[in-house]
Design a protein around this motif. Structure first.
Motif, PDB file in Angstrom:
ATOM      1  N   LYS A 372      41.706 -41.695   0.179  1.00  0.00           N
ATOM      2  CA  LYS A 372      41.844 -40.795  -0.958  1.00  0.00           C
ATOM      3  C   LYS A 372      42.976 -39.795  -0.725  1.00  0.00           C
ATOM      4  N   LEU A 373      43.071 -39.320   0.514  1.00  0.00           N
ATOM      5  CA  LEU A 373      44.106 -38.332   0.824  1.00  0.00           C
ATOM      6  C   LEU A 373      45.494 -38.897   0.536  1.00  0.00           C
ATOM      7  N   PHE A 376      45.905 -39.581  -3.359  1.00  0.00           N
ATOM      8  CA  PHE A 376      46.104 -38.392  -4.187  1.00  0.00           C
ATOM      9  C   PHE A 376      47.445 -37.743  -3.873  1.00  0.00           C
ATOM     10  N   THR A 377      47.843 -37.813  -2.597  1.00  0.00           N
ATOM     11  CA  THR A 377      49.139 -37.248  -2.253  1.00  0.00           C
ATOM     12  C   THR A 377      50.246 -37.950  -3.037  1.00  0.00           C
ATOM     13  N   LEU A 380      49.931 -37.051  -6.809  1.00  0.00           N
ATOM     14  CA  LEU A 380      50.367 -35.685  -7.130  1.00  0.00           C
ATOM     15  C   LEU A 380      51.878 -35.574  -6.989  1.00  0.00           C
ATOM     16  N   ASP A 381      52.409 -36.274  -5.999  1.00  0.00           N
ATOM     17  CA  ASP A 381      53.856 -36.250  -5.813  1.00  0.00           C
ATOM     18  C   ASP A 381      54.558 -36.803  -7.054  1.00  0.00           C
ATOM     19  N   VAL A 388      44.630 -37.043 -11.546  1.00  0.00           N
ATOM     20  CA  VAL A 388      44.048 -36.782 -10.231  1.00  0.00           C
ATOM     21  C   VAL A 388      42.825 -35.882 -10.382  1.00  0.00           C
ATOM     22  N   VAL A 392      39.196 -36.852  -8.904  1.00  0.00           N
ATOM     23  CA  VAL A 392      38.363 -36.127  -7.933  1.00  0.00           C
ATOM     24  C   VAL A 392      37.019 -35.751  -8.557  1.00  0.00           C
TER      25      VAL A 392
END
Lengths: 455, 487
Positions: A372-373, A376-377, A380-381, A388, A392
């Motif tokens: 997930k990290l 999502f990174t 979001l980027d 996102v 979540v």
């Protein structure tokens, strides 16, 4: 010849599949096929890891980049874990040799799909990975519900495959080539848009992403849980790799593909998570949870090349604990209530299931969190803030239904429970799946380093 | 390389938890001895660390290793005075929780290993200086607490445990989004390096909002507090103590360690809003505490009120206010821990927590009654006891800051309300003649007194000699304010 050597892992698994068909007859042992096939798959995974990355082979029809190698190894290893479990538990009342052969054939298709760089290879390997799955899903011949589910799966899957093939023919018509490298020529005109949409329809259906997920709950609920454990996980990894590579190949086409991916992602996350909540059968619950996880994967796939890598990593992060949970369901029964009191009967497995379920929710330090990290990174980027936020929020909803499983395992009461017989191979399979779930999280670094994955 | 003291302090309980779990229920007596030993050794290590701690030395005992370099994640531990106060609280309350629940009969191996696992998360949160590591510990806390409530709790334990988990998870996933957003902006997960990065104020506002959700649920700030009464009422005593004593502080610690230094512009923008919520929490918590008929619920709602003072101090962004916030955090941990222990001890004997059914403790069980009165006085903020220090400083800080006077006045009224409901509790429960439930019960055992004595001592020490706590916290909060640009 030398290029064929690079396909040793696939050939090993293929050889195993053929061997499996006769192993029981030759040795006279009822589960000899799985006993032979499991170590063979481990060897295939090792060889695939040793071969590592290669540029285009077979005139560029296949290529082994970092992601392909990672997927290849993951598919072979997960296949090995599944086979190992089968070698201990068998496949219900049915003979297991054919199931072993079918799963291995499907894995060959998956491994090829992960390295495909040509539309024809893609389609053939996709079918190779899916066809055996139909049979696996309807493996209990006497079970009308199972056959209904399998038939539904077969019809819908064939339909979407053909739509995809239709899309591929458009793409070929426009670009004049079946190579991924030339797909950039599929321009933003109506025909190009249709080509992209059709291709995605096929892949969405394989990944059971909304709105092409309808076959999933029925097919899973009718099928033996041991088949679901395989079909819901391993082919998905290959499908995600194919999706990611096609998205990259189509890139530069006016953003249609991003829109389609995001719509699919949003729908899948909402439908999957909300529909999973009221389920009382583990297979249906995991079917919808699979839809939801496909939603996260589509989100990552829409987020550029870093997102693509994250999507593949996430597919593995999803597959490992999901397989473990379905295998457990195969042993204990698939109603949520069947798991009741597991903590008292089999404490070690019960605690392992905590690790699997928390990983699926995305709690650190399990692999699901790192999945997930990274995902999502990447998203979001790419500025996909709102989706996102939905993702979540939905992962909190998912905690709600995964906790229903946990609650049953730890706090449910079941008086009629029979004690499962001991099976060392099955325990080893669980241990391996648990270790991978934990280690890919805590020790992610060496793994990412080895495969050269960058997010 | 130096001895990795912080790593040992954080992960020793994990080893203990594994040993206790492996010993199993068949050797539960050995298990609880192991658990107690590990917790005491851990506390001793914290004390040893404190003795070598340089109060003006900023971040100390730094350990930094690469963890997942591909995504810039490090294993980074360090401690300053504020963290030290929190780790000390966590280590102490864990020891006391283990001793207080010494006679647990239902699945003791799981009970003690969960308490130790909880300590890993609690200690870790306060010393992790890498965002991902921080998040790992933050979430790690949820799992043992879920099991503590869901296994040993009251009748509605399943509901309360899942509610606790989902509420906190809801907050923390948004925190994760905030963490990722900061990472993308600054290229690091290092909490300390991010401070003073000079981020765009508009960006800060959104990230602050994300973190706010994560931290405010945990504190909890009105109106995100509804999980707390359920969790507290259903939780077993020791879990309540740790929940109120340490877990709530993780939220306010997050504001102090992360939101203020990294997002100073947004913090300034949000301060009035936070002060308003703090004042409402203070008065609302107190008012609801007033109406409770259940002692445990009363203490739970008083926590909402007290944590409001923490938030008020944080919102003031003055040295006094921040010191006050940390002091309330520490004192609330000690005092509310004491109150929950006492309520639990009374419940063990009377089998009721209803205020109406318990009276005359002082004549029947003078030690328990006296300590309950003492804890109540500490809780209402009697000068000379620890509760006063922080609430006073928070109010002073709020007064000196830009917070609209109305909110400060409202908060001050909360102090009066606290005095009223606590004294009323003392009047009904401690004084009077023994009720049916109370008559014939035995006074506290030596073990129970031993659990409470350290807390009594700390209440007095901090209350009478403020510097014993503030000498640790003051340099830490001043460095936070310095990072905010001397605001």
């Amino acid at each position: 010849m030398s290029e064929l050597l690079l396909l040793t892992p696939e050939l090993l698994v293929l050889f195993g599949a053929l061997l499996a068909l006769f192993a029981d007859k030759i040795t006279g042992h009822p589960r000899a096929a799985a006993h032979i096939a499991a170590p063979l798959s481990v060897v295939a995974a090792l060889v695939a890891a040793l071969i590592g990355t290669r540029g285009g082979i077979f005139a560029g029809m296949l290529a082994l980049d970092n992601v392909s190698v990672f997927a290849r190894v993951a598919i072979a290893l997960l296949l090995a874990f599944w086979l190992h479990w089968v070698s201990g538990r068998g496949t219900g009342g049915e003979r297991s040799a054919e199931a072993v052969a079918l799963a291995m054939l499907s894995a060959v298709g998956g491994m090829l799909m992960a390295s495909a760089r040509d539309l024809i290879v893609l389609f053939i390997s996709l079918e190779l990975s899916t066809m055996p799955a139909y049979v696996l899903m309807g493996y209990r011949r006497g079970d009308a519900r199972g056959l209904e589910g399998a038939l539904k799966y077969f019809l819908l899957s064939m339909l979407t495959s053909l739509i995809m093939l239709y899309g591929l023919s458009f793409a070929y018509g426009i670009s004049g080539s079946t190579a991924y490298a030339d797909l950039g020529a599929v321009d933003a005109g109506t025909l190009g848009q249709l080509a992209i949409a059709f291709v995605l329809v096929g892949l969405f259906a394989k990944l059971s992403a909304a709105p092409f997920h309808y076959w999933t709950p029925d097919a899973y609920a009718g099928a033996p849980a041991s088949s679901v454990a395989y079909v819901s996980t391993v082919p998905k990894i290959a499908g995600v790799v194919a999706l990611v590579q096609l998205v990259a190949a189509f890139a530069g086409n006016g953003g249609t593909i991003t829109v389609v991916l995001l719509v699919g992602s949003l729908l899948s996350m909402l439908v999957g998570n909300l529909a999973a909540y009221p389920q009382t059968d583990l297979r249906r619950l995991m079917a919808y949870s699979g839809v939801a996880h496909s939603g996260y994967i589509l989100l990552a796939a829409a987020a550029g090349s870093a997102g693509g890598t994250a999507a593949v990593f996430y597919a593995v992060a999803y597959a490992v604990p999901s397989m473990a949970i379905m295998l457990l369901g195969s042993e204990e029964g698939t109603a949520l209530d069947d798991l009741a009191g597991l903590a008292a009967r089999r404490p070690a497995i019960a605690w392992a299931s905590v690790v699997w379920l928390l990983s699926l929710i995305g709690i650190p330090p399990m692999v699901g969190f790192f999945g997930k990290l990274t995902m999502f990174t990447a998203a979001l980027d790419h500025g996909l803030v709102w989706i996102v936020a939905v993702a979540v929020t939905m992962s909190v909803v998912s905690a709600g239904y995964y906790f229903k499983v946990l609650r049953s395992v730890f706090f449910g009461e079941r008086l009629d429970a029979r004690r499962a017989t001991r099976s060392t191979p099955a325990v080893i399979a669980y241990a391996a799946l648990t270790v991978v779930t934990l280690a890919l999280g805590v020790l992610a670094s060496p793994v990412l380093e080895f495969f050269g994955l960058r997010f | 390389m130096d001895f990795p003291l912080l790593t040992v302090i954080v992960f020793l309980p994990l080893l203990g938890a594994a040993v206790v779990a492996l010993l199993g229920n068949a050797r539960a007596v050995a298990g609880r001895v192991v658990a107690a030993t590990v917790a005491v050794v851990d506390l001793a290590l914290v004390a040893w660390l404190a003795s070598r701690f340089d109060v003006d030395g900023g971040m100390q005992f730094v350990e930094k290793l690469t963890w997942v370099p591909q995504v810039g994640i490090t294993y980074h531990l360090a401690i300053d005075g504020m963290s030290l106060a929190m780790v000390a609280l966590s280590a102490l309350l864990t020891v006391l929780a283990i001793v207080a629940s010494w006679k647990t009969e239902k699945n003791p191996a799981l009970w003690f290993s969960m308490l130790l696992l909880l300590e890993v998360g609690m200690n870790g949160v306060f010393v992790a200086m890498d965002f991902v590591l921080f998040y790992v510990f933050w979430e790690l806390v949820l799992v043992p607490m879920y099991f503590l409530i869901a296994t040993w709790g009251g009748p509605r334990r399943q509901y309360a445990a899942v509610k606790f988990f989902l509420y906190t998870l809801f907050g923390s996933v948004f925190m994760l989004v905030g963490i990722i957003a900061l990472y993308l902006q600054t290229g690091t997960f290092n909490i300390l390096e991010m401070a003073g990065a000079g981020l765009d104020p508009k960006f800060q506002w959104w990230v602050f909002a994300a973190f706010f959700l994560g931290f405010a649920v945990k504190v909890p700030v009105f109106p995100l507090h509804t999980w707390l009464p359920d969790a507290h009422v259903e939780a077993p005593t020791a879990a309540s103590v740790l929940l109120a004593g340490v877990l709530l502080k993780m939220g306010s610690y997050g504001f102090l360690r992360i939101s203020l230094p990294i997002l100073p512009d947004a913090a300034a923008e949000w301060s009035t809003f936070i002060a308003a919520l703090a004042a409402i929490s203070i008065v609302y918590g107190a008012a609801v505490a007033f109406a409770q008929t259940d002692m445990k619920k009363l203490v739970a709602y008083s926590s909402v009120s007290h944590m409001g003072f923490v938030m008020l101090g944080i919102a003031s962004m003055t040295p006094e206010g921040l010191n006050g916030a940390v002091a309330v955090m520490f004192s609330h941990g000690v005092v509310t821990g004491m109150l929950f222990f006492l309520v639990g001890m009374v419940y063990d004997r009377t089998h009721t927590r209803m205020i109406a059914e318990v009276s005359g403790l002082s004549s029947q069980v003078p030690v328990a009654g006296g300590l309950l009165a003492f804890a109540s006085f500490a809780s209402l903020g009697l000068p000379g006891l620890s509760g006063f220090v922080g609430e006073f400083l928070s109010l002073v800080g709020a007064w000196a800051s830009d917070i609209p006077v109305g909110w400060v006045v409202l908060s001050a009224i909360g102090v009066l309300l606290a005095a009223a409901y606590m004294l009323w509790l003392v009047q009904r429960v401690v004084l009077g003649s023994p009720s049916a439930a109370v008559s014939g019960i035995a006074d506290l055992s030596a073990r129970e007194v031993a659990v409470l004595l350290p807390l009594v001592a700390l209440t007095l020490i901090v209350g009478l000699y403020w510097d014993s706590l503030l000498r640790f916290t003051d340099p830490a909060v001043r460095s936070i304010l310095a990072m905010m640009g001397g605001a």
